[in-house]
Write an enzyme that holds these catalytic residues in place. Structure first.
Site, PDB file in Angstrom:
ATOM      1  N   LYS A  36      38.850  36.343  36.513  1.00 56.74           N
ATOM      2  CA  LYS A  36      39.677  36.975  37.578  1.00 56.74           C
ATOM      3  C   LYS A  36      39.220  36.913  38.999  1.00 56.74           C
ATOM      4  CE  LYS A  36      42.515  39.680  34.970  1.00 56.74           C
ATOM      5  NZ  LYS A  36      44.125  39.200  34.958  1.00 56.74           N
ATOM      6  N   ARG A  37      38.622  35.564  39.017  1.00 55.33           N
ATOM      7  CA  ARG A  37      38.084  35.212  40.332  1.00 55.33           C
ATOM      8  C   ARG A  37      37.007  36.221  41.118  1.00 55.33           C
ATOM      9  NH1 ARG A  37      40.140  31.940  37.358  1.00 55.33           N
ATOM     10  NH2 ARG A  37      41.685  30.370  37.808  1.00 55.33           N
ATOM     11  N   ALA A  73      37.593  37.030  44.871  1.00 51.16           N
ATOM     12  CA  ALA A  73      38.791  37.253  45.425  1.00 51.16           C
ATOM     13  C   ALA A  73      39.110  38.498  45.934  1.00 51.16           C
ATOM     14  CB  ALA A  73      39.939  36.947  44.323  1.00 51.16           C
ATOM     15  N   LEU A  75      39.370  42.595  46.503  1.00 53.53           N
ATOM     16  CA  LEU A  75      39.813  43.940  45.801  1.00 53.53           C
ATOM     17  C   LEU A  75      40.468  43.214  44.571  1.00 53.53           C
ATOM     18  CD1 LEU A  75      40.476  47.057  45.602  1.00 53.53           C
ATOM     19  CD2 LEU A  75      42.497  46.586  47.031  1.00 53.53           C
ATOM     20  N   LEU A  77      43.514  43.856  42.662  1.00 55.72           N
ATOM     21  CA  LEU A  77      45.048  44.098  43.374  1.00 55.72           C
ATOM     22  C   LEU A  77      45.683  44.991  42.214  1.00 55.72           C
ATOM     23  CD1 LEU A  77      45.785  41.075  45.380  1.00 55.72           C
ATOM     24  CD2 LEU A  77      45.183  43.438  46.307  1.00 55.72           C
ATOM     25  N   GLY A 120      37.892  41.883  50.152  1.00 54.81           N
ATOM     26  CA  GLY A 120      36.836  42.723  49.660  1.00 54.81           C
ATOM     27  C   GLY A 120      35.615  41.684  49.396  1.00 54.81           C
ATOM     28  N   GLU A 123      33.936  41.252  52.815  1.00 53.80           N
ATOM     29  CA  GLU A 123      33.322  42.353  53.023  1.00 53.80           C
ATOM     30  C   GLU A 123      32.039  42.399  52.280  1.00 53.80           C
ATOM     31  OE1 GLU A 123      36.072  45.859  54.049  1.00 53.80           O
ATOM     32  OE2 GLU A 123      37.166  44.982  52.380  1.00 53.80           O
ATOM     33  N   GLU A 143      44.350  40.902  53.394  1.00 51.46           N
ATOM     34  CA  GLU A 143      45.015  42.159  53.524  1.00 51.46           C
ATOM     35  C   GLU A 143      46.328  42.372  54.410  1.00 51.46           C
ATOM     36  OE1 GLU A 143      41.874  41.311  53.785  1.00 51.46           O
ATOM     37  OE2 GLU A 143      40.448  42.549  52.748  1.00 51.46           O
ATOM     38  N   ARG A 146      49.403  41.517  52.355  1.00 50.46           N
ATOM     39  CA  ARG A 146      49.665  42.317  51.193  1.00 50.46           C
ATOM     40  C   ARG A 146      50.013  43.733  51.850  1.00 50.46           C
ATOM     41  NH1 ARG A 146      48.917  38.257  48.159  1.00 50.46           N
ATOM     42  NH2 ARG A 146      46.868  37.145  47.875  1.00 50.46           N
ATOM     43  N   GLY A 151      38.876  48.041  53.419  1.00 47.53           N
ATOM     44  CA  GLY A 151      38.356  49.072  53.167  1.00 47.53           C
ATOM     45  C   GLY A 151      37.015  49.156  52.778  1.00 47.53           C
TER      46      GLY A 151
HETATM   47  C1  1HE Z   1      43.128  38.546  40.648  1.00 47.50           C
HETATM   48  C2  1HE Z   1      42.626  38.627  42.109  1.00 47.50           C
HETATM   49  C3  1HE Z   1      42.717  39.717  42.792  1.00 47.50           C
HETATM   50  C4  1HE Z   1      42.726  36.609  41.126  1.00 47.50           C
HETATM   51  N1  1HE Z   1      43.138  41.023  41.990  1.00 47.50           N
HETATM   52  N2  1HE Z   1      43.448  39.884  40.127  1.00 47.50           N
HETATM   53  N3  1HE Z   1      42.620  39.385  47.451  1.00 47.50           N
HETATM   54  C5  1HE Z   1      43.571  38.496  47.604  1.00 47.50           C
HETATM   55  O1  1HE Z   1      44.723  38.722  48.209  1.00 47.50           O
HETATM   56  C6  1HE Z   1      43.178  37.217  46.822  1.00 47.50           C
HETATM   57  C7  1HE Z   1      44.221  36.937  45.793  1.00 47.50           C
HETATM   58  N4  1HE Z   1      43.622  35.796  44.820  1.00 47.50           N
HETATM   59  C8  1HE Z   1      43.982  34.610  45.375  1.00 47.50           C
HETATM   60  O2  1HE Z   1      44.539  34.404  46.392  1.00 47.50           O
HETATM   61  C9  1HE Z   1      43.533  33.538  44.315  1.00 47.50           C
HETATM   62  O3  1HE Z   1      43.504  34.126  42.955  1.00 47.50           O
HETATM   63  C10 1HE Z   1      42.546  32.786  44.626  1.00 47.50           C
HETATM   64  C11 1HE Z   1      42.476  31.762  45.926  1.00 47.50           C
HETATM   65  C12 1HE Z   1      41.120  33.641  44.915  1.00 47.50           C
HETATM   66  C13 1HE Z   1      41.885  31.987  43.483  1.00 47.50           C
HETATM   67  O4  1HE Z   1      42.844  31.227  43.254  1.00 47.50           O
HETATM   68  P1  1HE Z   1      42.917  30.461  41.729  1.00 47.50           P
HETATM   69  O5  1HE Z   1      43.948  29.585  41.510  1.00 47.50           O
HETATM   70  O6  1HE Z   1      41.664  29.732  41.405  1.00 47.50           O
HETATM   71  O7  1HE Z   1      43.350  31.336  40.725  1.00 47.50           O
HETATM   72  P2  1HE Z   1      44.705  32.422  39.971  1.00 47.50           P
HETATM   73  O8  1HE Z   1      45.371  31.590  39.109  1.00 47.50           O
HETATM   74  O9  1HE Z   1      45.189  32.900  41.378  1.00 47.50           O
HETATM   75  O10 1HE Z   1      43.944  33.638  39.304  1.00 47.50           O
HETATM   76  C14 1HE Z   1      43.273  33.813  38.128  1.00 47.50           C
HETATM   77  C15 1HE Z   1      43.382  35.056  37.662  1.00 47.50           C
HETATM   78  O11 1HE Z   1      42.899  36.043  38.567  1.00 47.50           O
HETATM   79  C16 1HE Z   1      44.915  35.566  37.790  1.00 47.50           C
HETATM   80  O12 1HE Z   1      45.079  36.555  36.503  1.00 47.50           O
HETATM   81  P3  1HE Z   1      45.704  36.262  35.117  1.00 47.50           P
HETATM   82  O13 1HE Z   1      45.575  37.262  34.303  1.00 47.50           O
HETATM   83  O14 1HE Z   1      47.147  35.643  35.425  1.00 47.50           O
HETATM   84  O15 1HE Z   1      44.956  34.846  34.628  1.00 47.50           O
HETATM   85  C17 1HE Z   1      45.051  36.544  39.160  1.00 47.50           C
HETATM   86  O16 1HE Z   1      45.938  37.439  38.893  1.00 47.50           O
HETATM   87  C18 1HE Z   1      43.722  37.011  38.992  1.00 47.50           C
HETATM   88  N5  1HE Z   1      43.324  37.412  40.311  1.00 47.50           N
HETATM   89  N6  1HE Z   1      42.680  37.351  42.395  1.00 47.50           N
HETATM   90  C19 1HE Z   1      43.514  41.151  40.754  1.00 47.50           C
HETATM   91  N7  1HE Z   1      42.387  39.975  43.837  1.00 47.50           N
HETATM   92  C20 1HE Z   1      38.160  47.612  49.732  1.00 47.50           C
HETATM   93  S1  1HE Z   1      39.907  47.066  50.452  1.00 47.50           S
HETATM   94  C21 1HE Z   1      39.476  45.308  50.258  1.00 47.50           C
HETATM   95  C22 1HE Z   1      40.959  44.738  50.326  1.00 47.50           C
HETATM   96  C23 1HE Z   1      41.165  43.457  49.870  1.00 47.50           C
HETATM   97  O17 1HE Z   1      40.130  42.540  49.246  1.00 47.50           O
HETATM   98  S2  1HE Z   1      42.630  42.398  49.704  1.00 47.50           S
HETATM   99  C24 1HE Z   1      42.463  41.001  49.418  1.00 47.50           C
HETATM  100  C25 1HE Z   1      42.842  40.678  47.760  1.00 47.50           C
END
Ligand code: 1HE
Length: 269
Positions: A36-37, A73, A75, A77, A120, A123, A143, A146, A151
């Site tokens: 889940k990265r 990656a 929070l 999501l 996060g 963070e 964020e 999205r 947070g």
């Molecule tokens: C996840 C998450 C996640 C991956 N929550 N499941 N963060 C983001 O908006 C970043 C979202 N993630 C990405 O942009 C990409 O995953 C990455 C650039 C980090 C990596 O890409 P990649 O091609 O190596 O991996 P992938 O195919 O996108 O992800 C592999 C799996 O991890 C996949 O799940 P699967 O069940 O389909 O295999 C993805 O859904 C899962 N995955 N990132 C849940 N973030 C206290 S407030 C803080 C607020 C925030 O942090 S907002 C930013 C959230």
């Protein structure tokens, strides 16, 4: 208890998404959810809190890193679905409590960053005291795209590292910084080749662990607070901290060593 045994009992309190081991005086904590990265779900954040709350006394520094291709990656999501306002506040406060334990815990923390260090994840990295980036690292605050907001203390810590304007830009435009750019703007203070981060982080943590404990306390607890004070208060607290540190027997011994030609000279690296 041997280092191996204490590693085991330490690990027993943690969720499967975190692995911990003790290497001499260094506790190594790894985010271990690479499928889940290393997205941070509640269980992992609570585990981070538990880890920093229960550091064995023999530990003098912590190394924080991520398994797999990415540091984190951010929070998870998938957990963000139907929270109402008060649950949202509690969730953010959960992160705040855990990351405060990193920033204002007993020992300095070195973070090793690679791949995605986003949301996060950034963070979390910002709560550490020293950050090492491998050249694969990149930074973003998705964020904005999205429809949510940071947070995990990002509004407090990130502007202190890179300034309000850069953080605004990252959140408003989705801008990504490369490892080299992150180094230039102050997100990290070490930049190493891919695969070299852990060795560099461990080397730094071991160096930090050799400092007098009171020096590490002054640097991690007093310095950031003094930096927030009005200068007149800051000078007074600095004078107190300096006098407390120099009166410690460890400091006396180290000064004597230098004056008697046993202590290390400052080396040009
Ligand atoms: C996840 C998450 C996640 C991956 N929550 N499941 N963060 C983001 O908006 C970043 C979202 N993630 C990405 O942009 C990409 O995953 C990455 C650039 C980090 C990596 O890409 P990649 O091609 O190596 O991996 P992938 O195919 O996108 O992800 C592999 C799996 O991890 C996949 O799940 P699967 O069940 O389909 O295999 C993805 O859904 C899962 N995955 N990132 C849940 N973030 C206290 S407030 C803080 C607020 C925030 O942090 S907002 C930013 C959230």
């Amino acid at each position: 208890m041997s280092a191996r045994e204490s590693s085991h009992s330490f690990q027993a309190q943690l969720p499967a998404s975190l692995t911990a081991e003790i290497v001499e005086k260094i506790a190594v904590l790894r985010l271990n959810r690479p499928h889940k990265r290393n997205a941070l779900d509640d269980e992992t954040v609570i585990g981070i809190d538990a880890f920093f709350s229960a550091l064995p006394e023999t530990v003098a520094a912590v190394l924080l890193a991520g398994e797999g291709e990415h540091f984190s990656a951010g929070l998870d999501l998938s957990e963000l679905q139907e929270r109402d306002i008060s649950q949202g506040i509690e969730h953010s406060r959960l992160w705040h409590r855990a990351f405060e334990k990193i920033q204002f815990g007993r020992v300095p923390v070195v973070a090793v960053l690679h791949g995605a260090v986003v949301g996060g994840g950034l963070e979390l990295a910002a709560a550490a005291h020293v950050r090492v980036a491998e050249r694969s690292a990149y930074y973003a605050l998705p964020e904005g795209s999205r429809g949510i907001y940071v947070g995990g203390g990002g509004s407090v810590r990130l502007p202190r590292l890179i300034g309000v304007a850069r953080m605004m830009d990252m959140m408003l435009t989705g801008r990504t910084y490369s490892a080299e750019e992150g180094q230039a703007i102050g997100l990290t203070t070490y930049l190493v080749e891919p695969g070299r981060g852990l060795a560099k982080g461990l080397e730094l943590a071991q160096r930090i662990a050799q400092n007098a404990p009171l020096t590490n306390f002054a640097v991690t607890q007093a310095l950031p607070r003094i930096a927030e004070m009005a200068p007149s208060s800051g000078y007074a607290v600095e004078a107190l901290m300096a006098s407390i540190a120099q009166a410690d027997p460890v400091a006396k011994g180290r000064l004597k060593d230098f004056l008697e030609k046993r202590g290390p000279k400052v080396a040009r690296e």
